[in-house]
Design a protein around this motif. Structure first.
Motif, PDB file in Angstrom:
ATOM      1  N   ALA A 219      20.291  18.120  62.108  1.00 39.93           N
ATOM      2  CA  ALA A 219      20.446  18.701  61.100  1.00 39.93           C
ATOM      3  C   ALA A 219      18.971  19.078  60.896  1.00 39.93           C
ATOM      4  CB  ALA A 219      20.209  17.586  60.298  1.00 39.93           C
ATOM      5  N   LYS A 220      18.268  18.809  61.522  1.00 37.30           N
ATOM      6  CA  LYS A 220      16.604  19.401  61.870  1.00 37.30           C
ATOM      7  C   LYS A 220      16.811  20.553  62.281  1.00 37.30           C
ATOM      8  CE  LYS A 220      15.868  17.149  66.597  1.00 37.30           C
ATOM      9  NZ  LYS A 220      16.703  16.263  66.769  1.00 37.30           N
ATOM     10  N   LEU A 221      17.574  21.010  63.699  1.00 35.73           N
ATOM     11  CA  LEU A 221      17.720  21.920  63.713  1.00 35.73           C
ATOM     12  C   LEU A 221      17.898  22.898  62.896  1.00 35.73           C
ATOM     13  CD1 LEU A 221      18.541  21.148  67.963  1.00 35.73           C
ATOM     14  CD2 LEU A 221      16.580  21.762  66.947  1.00 35.73           C
ATOM     15  N   VAL A 222      19.301  22.664  62.835  1.00 36.54           N
ATOM     16  CA  VAL A 222      19.587  23.777  61.325  1.00 36.54           C
ATOM     17  C   VAL A 222      19.208  24.357  60.615  1.00 36.54           C
ATOM     18  CG1 VAL A 222      22.158  24.148  59.911  1.00 36.54           C
ATOM     19  CG2 VAL A 222      22.647  23.033  62.005  1.00 36.54           C
ATOM     20  N   ALA A 223      18.279  22.735  59.402  1.00 36.51           N
ATOM     21  CA  ALA A 223      17.756  22.806  58.560  1.00 36.51           C
ATOM     22  C   ALA A 223      16.349  24.012  58.859  1.00 36.51           C
ATOM     23  CB  ALA A 223      16.986  21.618  58.369  1.00 36.51           C
ATOM     24  N   SER A 224      15.430  23.906  59.926  1.00 35.62           N
ATOM     25  CA  SER A 224      14.702  24.629  61.187  1.00 35.62           C
ATOM     26  C   SER A 224      15.692  26.081  60.342  1.00 35.62           C
ATOM     27  CB  SER A 224      14.108  23.945  61.973  1.00 35.62           C
ATOM     28  OG  SER A 224      13.007  24.884  62.264  1.00 35.62           O
ATOM     29  N   ALA A 225      15.964  26.359  61.212  1.00 40.37           N
ATOM     30  CA  ALA A 225      16.480  27.827  61.456  1.00 40.37           C
ATOM     31  C   ALA A 225      17.039  28.040  59.741  1.00 40.37           C
ATOM     32  CB  ALA A 225      17.827  27.809  62.786  1.00 40.37           C
ATOM     33  N   TYR A 226      17.693  27.301  59.174  1.00 41.23           N
ATOM     34  CA  TYR A 226      17.723  28.095  57.589  1.00 41.23           C
ATOM     35  C   TYR A 226      16.835  28.767  57.405  1.00 41.23           C
ATOM     36  CZ  TYR A 226      19.905  28.081  53.394  1.00 41.23           C
ATOM     37  OH  TYR A 226      20.816  27.884  52.130  1.00 41.23           O
ATOM     38  N   PHE A 227      15.909  27.771  57.068  1.00 37.83           N
ATOM     39  CA  PHE A 227      14.632  28.315  56.509  1.00 37.83           C
ATOM     40  C   PHE A 227      13.714  28.971  56.877  1.00 37.83           C
ATOM     41  CE2 PHE A 227      15.592  24.424  54.043  1.00 37.83           C
ATOM     42  CZ  PHE A 227      16.349  24.941  52.746  1.00 37.83           C
ATOM     43  N   ALA A 228      13.834  29.269  58.557  1.00 41.85           N
ATOM     44  CA  ALA A 228      13.102  30.064  58.989  1.00 41.85           C
ATOM     45  C   ALA A 228      13.742  31.446  58.575  1.00 41.85           C
ATOM     46  CB  ALA A 228      13.281  29.945  60.285  1.00 41.85           C
ATOM     47  N   GLY A 229      15.382  31.451  58.535  1.00 44.03           N
ATOM     48  CA  GLY A 229      15.815  32.873  58.274  1.00 44.03           C
ATOM     49  C   GLY A 229      15.592  33.634  56.548  1.00 44.03           C
ATOM     50  N   ARG A 230      15.825  32.796  55.728  1.00 42.90           N
ATOM     51  CA  ARG A 230      15.220  33.044  54.729  1.00 42.90           C
ATOM     52  C   ARG A 230      14.245  32.372  53.825  1.00 42.90           C
ATOM     53  NH1 ARG A 230      20.390  32.298  54.058  1.00 42.90           N
ATOM     54  NH2 ARG A 230      20.467  32.300  56.026  1.00 42.90           N
ATOM     55  N   PRO A 231      13.784  33.667  51.929  1.00 44.50           N
ATOM     56  CA  PRO A 231      13.048  33.350  51.474  1.00 44.50           C
ATOM     57  C   PRO A 231      13.128  31.451  50.593  1.00 44.50           C
ATOM     58  CG  PRO A 231      13.963  34.962  50.110  1.00 44.50           C
ATOM     59  CD  PRO A 231      14.158  34.690  52.077  1.00 44.50           C
TER      60      PRO A 231
ATOM     61  N   VAL B  95      14.535  15.619  58.611  1.00 54.27           N
ATOM     62  CA  VAL B  95      15.179  16.979  58.376  1.00 54.27           C
ATOM     63  C   VAL B  95      14.224  17.867  57.754  1.00 54.27           C
ATOM     64  CG1 VAL B  95      17.271  18.211  56.967  1.00 54.27           C
ATOM     65  CG2 VAL B  95      17.206  16.265  58.442  1.00 54.27           C
ATOM     66  N   PHE B  96      13.006  17.406  56.071  1.00 57.75           N
ATOM     67  CA  PHE B  96      12.539  18.296  55.470  1.00 57.75           C
ATOM     68  C   PHE B  96      10.890  18.070  56.362  1.00 57.75           C
ATOM     69  CE2 PHE B  96       8.798  17.267  52.591  1.00 57.75           C
ATOM     70  CZ  PHE B  96       8.992  18.729  51.337  1.00 57.75           C
ATOM     71  N   ILE B  97      11.246  17.948  57.086  1.00 57.47           N
ATOM     72  CA  ILE B  97       9.644  18.182  58.122  1.00 57.47           C
ATOM     73  C   ILE B  97       9.741  19.528  58.452  1.00 57.47           C
ATOM     74  CG2 ILE B  97       8.317  17.201  59.968  1.00 57.47           C
ATOM     75  CD1 ILE B  97       8.632  14.243  58.756  1.00 57.47           C
ATOM     76  N   PHE B  98      10.982  19.460  59.960  1.00 58.25           N
ATOM     77  CA  PHE B  98      11.921  20.384  59.982  1.00 58.25           C
ATOM     78  C   PHE B  98      11.733  21.620  59.453  1.00 58.25           C
ATOM     79  CE2 PHE B  98      11.957  17.725  63.452  1.00 58.25           C
ATOM     80  CZ  PHE B  98      11.878  18.488  64.905  1.00 58.25           C
ATOM     81  N   ALA B  99      12.250  21.609  58.104  1.00 54.14           N
ATOM     82  CA  ALA B  99      12.648  23.266  56.903  1.00 54.14           C
ATOM     83  C   ALA B  99      11.468  22.874  56.825  1.00 54.14           C
ATOM     84  CB  ALA B  99      13.432  21.810  55.694  1.00 54.14           C
TER      85      ALA B  99
END
Length: 289
Positions: free
Chosen positions: A85-97, A232-236
């Motif tokens: 989940a941490k990796l998905v969340a990090s990528a998800y928020f890196a790709g959108r404002p 997850v929040f830290i990685f996001a």
């Protein structure tokens, strides 16, 4: 402040390079760190079990709060060591404002889904269900593959959608047409990231249910999921920082900034897809090797 962002980006690159060099110099570094983290988790679960025996026998509220704190730490370490989940969340928020409060709310939603899955599966961990899953429910290969399939589908949709926006002359119309699918993909990711409960949470729930201390089981399952949500929040947040640093190299509101934003969205979507494929492959290799 924006002038310092490229410098910060360079410092991060140097730090990552130094870490990689250190790891390369010591081939057992990563493996030893991972093994130590797993040992910590096992020790925490064992300590929680000892405290729960005291709770069952009428120990004070301090004992329950201590076990909840340990459960929170276990949730953080478990997600940090082997969670997807941490990796998905990090990528998800890196790709959108997005704003920090949005990443916090999404992390909380993932934690709630995870706690619900742990309670559901922990409460259903009887002999028949174990036979059906071929093991403890938390380690069900089908549950894991289903979660990774949803994550992979969402990543594929985000990538395809980004390409459509880039190639279309009416990008706003494409965004509007795909708004509902984007919403479904968003909540699909939340469900998939939280669907697989932590093994320690299920073990604790099975113990508490067997000893008729249901309240303690619910509290500890919630604490484990809260710890997972914190990681997850830290990685996001890290993903959001990466995005802001990258966009600092282009002037806001220009065509270059828009293209860079789309590029980040596409890379993030591919990263989500790669995470889903990689974790699916690991599950299958572990099951059939």
């Amino acid at each position: 402040m924006r002038i310092f962002q490229p410098i910060l980006f360079a410092m991060i690159v140097v730090l990552l390079s130094a870490t990689s060099s250190f790891a390369a110099g010591n081939g057992n570094f990563a493996g030893a760190a991972f093994a130590s983290m797993i040992d910590w988790q096992r020790g925490i679960v064992q300590e929680i079990g000892r405290i729960l025996i005291l709770v069952r026998d009428g120990a004070s509220l301090i004992a329950l709060l201590t076990s909840a704190a340990l459960a929170f730490l276990y949730g953080m370490l478990s997600e940090l060591s082997s969670g997807h989940a941490k990796l998905v969340a990090s990528a998800y928020f890196a790709g959108r404002p997005a704003k920090l409060v949005q990443s916090f709310w999404m992390s909380c939603q993932i934690g709630l889904v995870n706690a619900g899955a742990a309670v559901l599966l922990g409460g259903s961990a009887d002999i028949g269900l174990r036979h059906l899953f071929g093991g403890t429910p938390a380690h069900s290969i089908w549950l894991r593959l289903a979660a990774f399939a949803v994550i992979g589908a969402a990543g594929f949709f985000f990538a395809l959608h980004t390409v459509q926006v880039k190639l279309s002359n009416e990008a706003e119309a494409v965004e509007a047409d795909d708004a509902r699918l984007s919403l479904y993909s968003h909540f699909g990711l939340i469900g998939a990231m939280g669907l697989i409960p932590k093994a320690g949470a299920v073990l604790v729930l099975v113990f508490t249910f067997a000893n008729d201390i249901y309240g303690a089981g619910f509290i500890l399952a919630g604490a484990v999921s809260a710890g997972m949500a914190a990681t997850v929040f830290i990685f996001a947040g890290t993903g959001m920082i990466i995005r802001r640093i990258a966009l600092a190299f282009a002037d806001e509101g220009t065509a270059g900034a828009a293209s860079l934003g789309l590029g980040l969205r596409f890379i993030a979507a591919l990263a989500i897809l790669v995470v889903a494929i990689s974790f699916s492959a690991l599950v299958l290799m572990d099951r059939y090797s």
